[in-house]
Scaffold this motif. Structure first.
Motif, mmCIF file in Angstrom:
data_model
loop_
_atom_site.group_PDB
_atom_site.id
_atom_site.type_symbol
_atom_site.label_atom_id
_atom_site.label_comp_id
_atom_site.label_asym_id
_atom_site.label_seq_id
_atom_site.Cartn_x
_atom_site.Cartn_y
_atom_site.Cartn_z
ATOM 1 N N ILE A 35 -5.750 -8.806 4.734
ATOM 2 C CA ILE A 35 -6.008 -9.861 4.573
ATOM 3 C C ILE A 35 -7.985 -9.322 4.598
ATOM 4 O O ILE A 35 -8.037 -10.089 3.958
ATOM 5 C CB ILE A 35 -6.090 -11.185 5.280
ATOM 6 N N GLN A 36 -8.202 -8.592 5.986
ATOM 7 C CA GLN A 36 -9.557 -8.055 6.127
ATOM 8 C C GLN A 36 -9.021 -7.150 6.024
ATOM 9 O O GLN A 36 -8.312 -6.811 6.600
ATOM 10 C CB GLN A 36 -10.172 -8.909 7.071
ATOM 11 N N GLY A 37 -9.707 -5.952 6.093
ATOM 12 C CA GLY A 37 -10.044 -4.783 6.459
ATOM 13 C C GLY A 37 -9.921 -3.171 5.846
ATOM 14 O O GLY A 37 -9.013 -4.045 4.453
ATOM 15 N N SER A 38 -9.687 -3.029 6.349
ATOM 16 C CA SER A 38 -8.520 -1.213 5.488
ATOM 17 C C SER A 38 -8.264 -0.253 6.252
ATOM 18 O O SER A 38 -7.950 -0.169 7.597
ATOM 19 C CB SER A 38 -10.122 -0.177 4.803
ATOM 20 N N VAL A 39 -7.462 0.546 5.936
ATOM 21 C CA VAL A 39 -6.071 1.331 6.546
ATOM 22 C C VAL A 39 -6.007 2.820 5.682
ATOM 23 O O VAL A 39 -6.428 2.073 4.973
ATOM 24 C CB VAL A 39 -4.848 0.637 6.665
ATOM 25 N N GLY A 40 -5.659 3.500 6.411
ATOM 26 C CA GLY A 40 -5.115 4.592 5.886
ATOM 27 C C GLY A 40 -3.480 5.116 6.093
ATOM 28 O O GLY A 40 -2.877 5.097 6.672
ATOM 29 N N VAL A 41 -3.531 5.784 4.993
ATOM 30 C CA VAL A 41 -2.019 6.097 4.968
ATOM 31 C C VAL A 41 -1.351 7.466 5.155
ATOM 32 O O VAL A 41 -2.656 8.240 3.917
ATOM 33 C CB VAL A 41 -1.124 5.533 3.863
ATOM 34 N N TYR A 42 -1.055 7.548 6.456
ATOM 35 C CA TYR A 42 -1.286 8.651 6.426
ATOM 36 C C TYR A 42 0.657 9.891 6.741
ATOM 37 O O TYR A 42 1.503 9.151 6.757
ATOM 38 C CB TYR A 42 -1.611 9.039 8.148
ATOM 39 N N LYS A 43 0.029 11.196 6.707
ATOM 40 C CA LYS A 43 1.318 12.165 6.678
ATOM 41 C C LYS A 43 1.718 13.447 7.553
ATOM 42 O O LYS A 43 -0.074 13.625 7.961
ATOM 43 C CB LYS A 43 1.439 12.749 5.253
ATOM 44 N N ASN A 44 1.951 13.192 8.690
ATOM 45 C CA ASN A 44 1.849 13.998 9.686
ATOM 46 C C ASN A 44 1.406 14.089 10.930
ATOM 47 O O ASN A 44 0.334 13.855 11.456
ATOM 48 C CB ASN A 44 1.162 15.589 9.590
ATOM 49 N N TYR A 45 0.921 12.296 11.014
ATOM 50 C CA TYR A 45 -0.110 11.444 11.345
ATOM 51 C C TYR A 45 -0.257 12.619 13.156
ATOM 52 O O TYR A 45 0.568 12.554 13.999
ATOM 53 C CB TYR A 45 -0.131 9.649 11.611
ATOM 54 N N ASN A 49 -1.358 19.245 10.837
ATOM 55 C CA ASN A 49 -1.010 19.439 9.651
ATOM 56 C C ASN A 49 -1.514 18.062 8.873
ATOM 57 O O ASN A 49 -1.056 17.465 8.210
ATOM 58 C CB ASN A 49 -0.116 20.244 8.511
ATOM 59 N N GLN A 50 -1.862 16.533 9.651
ATOM 60 C CA GLN A 50 -2.290 15.693 9.295
ATOM 61 C C GLN A 50 -3.293 16.062 8.042
ATOM 62 O O GLN A 50 -3.596 16.360 7.948
ATOM 63 C CB GLN A 50 -2.671 14.562 10.951
ATOM 64 N N VAL A 51 -2.372 14.438 6.925
ATOM 65 C CA VAL A 51 -2.786 14.442 5.734
ATOM 66 C C VAL A 51 -3.472 13.107 5.418
ATOM 67 O O VAL A 51 -2.540 11.974 5.489
ATOM 68 C CB VAL A 51 -2.637 15.035 4.908
ATOM 69 N N GLN A 52 -3.883 12.031 4.724
ATOM 70 C CA GLN A 52 -4.395 11.225 4.682
ATOM 71 C C GLN A 52 -4.375 11.585 3.291
ATOM 72 O O GLN A 52 -5.160 11.788 2.039
ATOM 73 C CB GLN A 52 -5.646 10.668 5.154
ATOM 74 N N VAL A 53 -3.049 10.609 2.835
ATOM 75 C CA VAL A 53 -2.579 10.431 1.233
ATOM 76 C C VAL A 53 -2.686 9.331 0.285
ATOM 77 O O VAL A 53 -3.254 9.500 -1.104
ATOM 78 C CB VAL A 53 -0.921 10.196 1.077
ATOM 79 N N ALA A 54 -3.398 8.274 1.317
ATOM 80 C CA ALA A 54 -4.070 6.531 0.136
ATOM 81 C C ALA A 54 -4.971 6.141 1.024
ATOM 82 O O ALA A 54 -5.097 6.151 2.677
ATOM 83 C CB ALA A 54 -2.947 6.385 -0.109
ATOM 84 N N GLY A 55 -5.367 4.854 0.989
ATOM 85 C CA GLY A 55 -6.394 4.479 1.870
ATOM 86 C C GLY A 55 -6.329 2.276 0.725
ATOM 87 O O GLY A 55 -6.230 2.723 0.573
ATOM 88 N N LEU A 56 -5.835 1.663 1.833
ATOM 89 C CA LEU A 56 -5.542 0.255 1.562
ATOM 90 C C LEU A 56 -6.505 -0.175 2.195
ATOM 91 O O LEU A 56 -7.572 -0.545 3.172
ATOM 92 C CB LEU A 56 -4.130 -0.016 2.073
#
Length: 400
Positions: A35-45, A49-56
């Motif tokens: 509804i409000q704000g943004s999040v990150g989608v992570y592998k290996n958080y 070797n953490q990587v952000q694969v998408a943002g929502l």
């Protein structure tokens, strides 16, 4: 999205910045609507070797695979800001889509987009195998990890009428914005008369840090480029902020044609310009402004040139060299046209000569770069500051 129905049939949850909303491998089965704000989608958080694969962002959803297929979570979702999200279970999801059938199209379109991304990765892997190149899993373990770019570059987007071929989806880095530098300002759209509020810069509170050779200015704690254009959230009319409310050129038929064209982009791209600032939103607003720019006043050629220069800066920040080169060429063409056809005062002409000099230099034409910089240096009706700027740049070119 009918948030009223959602609120009555699901739980409203609040998350703080850096909170983990769902964790990779978990067995919970809820899905969420932001509804409000943004999040990150992570592998290996949380791992090296953490990587952000998408943002929502607001209006997006996640967790649908678990809700409908009862599978383990395949990624970790982390709040990038304060987030309000509505939790939806498998049971009330069925009721929700019965009550809100228009959202089924958006839901399916998003799922198709994610499936398309997976298909592209599969095809890329197949192509590498056919060519004998190593896949990611086969790469040497001693190979160094590339540095994290300013803005992460993702996959090419499907071809459409707005973005040029080669444009991709990008993710901006998270940045703390000093609230003293921004304000909420009211605007009236000149195309559809819609009144709305949008974030504007308080320039008096901005501290200049440096100026690039093409006159791009950098400020402490904020990036003005992200706020350069303004887009009406209703009709998507877009323009450089200072030109937004200027009288439109053309008759009613011209305006109706523009409205129809912008509606096509709305249906195709489906962004929310009142949500958080994202790379997709900035690029879309800039490219929409290049479409609308002939309607924004007598000196629209100058505005068009400025827009293409700003688009090239965005690609620079996103570290997409190929698209930066494309946009630099478009900026050079637009500035040359404005230089030839627009009457301007000597100060504007002096600044334009410096920009043209740098654009020629970037495109490999050193001779014309020197010619324009020398013109700026010798412009006695310009400013001494810009004359010295051009002179110093000429010395740099001589030494390079």
């Amino acid at each position: 999205m009918s948030t009223e129905y959602l609120k009555s049939n699901s739980k409203l949850k609040r998350f703080c910045r850096d909170d983990v909303l769902i964790r990779d491998g978990a067995q919970d089965t809820e899905m969420y609507f932001i509804i409000q704000g943004s999040v990150g989608v992570y592998k290996n958080y949380g791992e090296p070797n953490q990587v952000q694969v998408a943002g929502l962002k607001a209006g997006d959803f996640f967790g649908e695979m678990n809700a409908f297929l009862n599978k383990h979570r395949t990624a970790t979702i982390v709040a990038h800001s304060e987030v309000l999200a509505l939790e939806l279970t498998q049971n009330n999801a069925f009721l929700f889509f019965q009550e809100e059938p228009e959202l089924i199209f958006k839901f399916i379109r998003t799922l198709c987009g994610r499936l398309d991304h997976v298909n592209n990765l599969y095809l890329e892997t197949c192509a590498k195998l056919e060519a004998g190149a190593p896949t990611q899993q086969e790469a040497s373990p001693t190979q160094s990890t590339p540095p994290v770019p300013k803005a992460s570059l993702q996959k090419p987007i499907p071809e459409n009428a707005l973005f040029p071929k080669g444009h991709k989806r990008y993710t901006l880095p998270e940045a703390e914005i000093n609230p003293r530098m921004i304000s909420r300002t009211s605007y009236a759209c000149p195309l559809c008369d819609h009144e709305f509020k949008a974030v504007a810069l308080r320039t008096t509170n901005m501290k200049l840090v440096s100026t690039d050779n093409d006159l791009r200015k950098h400020y402490d704690g904020i990036e003005p480029l992200h706020y350069m254009t303004l887009t009406c959230p209703r009709c998507w009319f877009s323009a450089i902020r200072s030109n937004f409310e200027k009288t439109l050129k053309g008759n009613v038929n011209t305006q109706n044609m523009m409205k129809a064209k912008l509606r096509n982009y709305q249906q195709e791209l489906g962004l929310d310009f009142q949500a958080d600032i994202t790379a997709d939103g900035i690029f879309t607003s800039l490219y929409l402004a290049t479409i609308c720019v002939p309607m924004t006043g007598r000196d629209w050629l100058l505005s068009a040139a400025r827009l293409w220069l700003n688009i090239s800066w965005m690609y620079t920040d996103c570290e997409d060299k190929e698209m930066e080169t494309f946009a630099t060429g478009m900026a050079l063409e637009a500035y040359q046209k404005a230089y030839q056809e627009v009457e301007m005062d000597e100060k504007t002409l002096q600044s334009m000569s410096i920009i043209l000099g740098e654009l020629h230099y970037k495109t490999g034409n050193v001779s014309d770069a020197r010619k324009f910089l020398n013109s700026a240096r010798l412009n006695k009706q310009g400013t001494p500051v810009m004359s010295r700027f051009a002179e110093n740049r000429l010395i740099d070119l001589k030494q390079s």
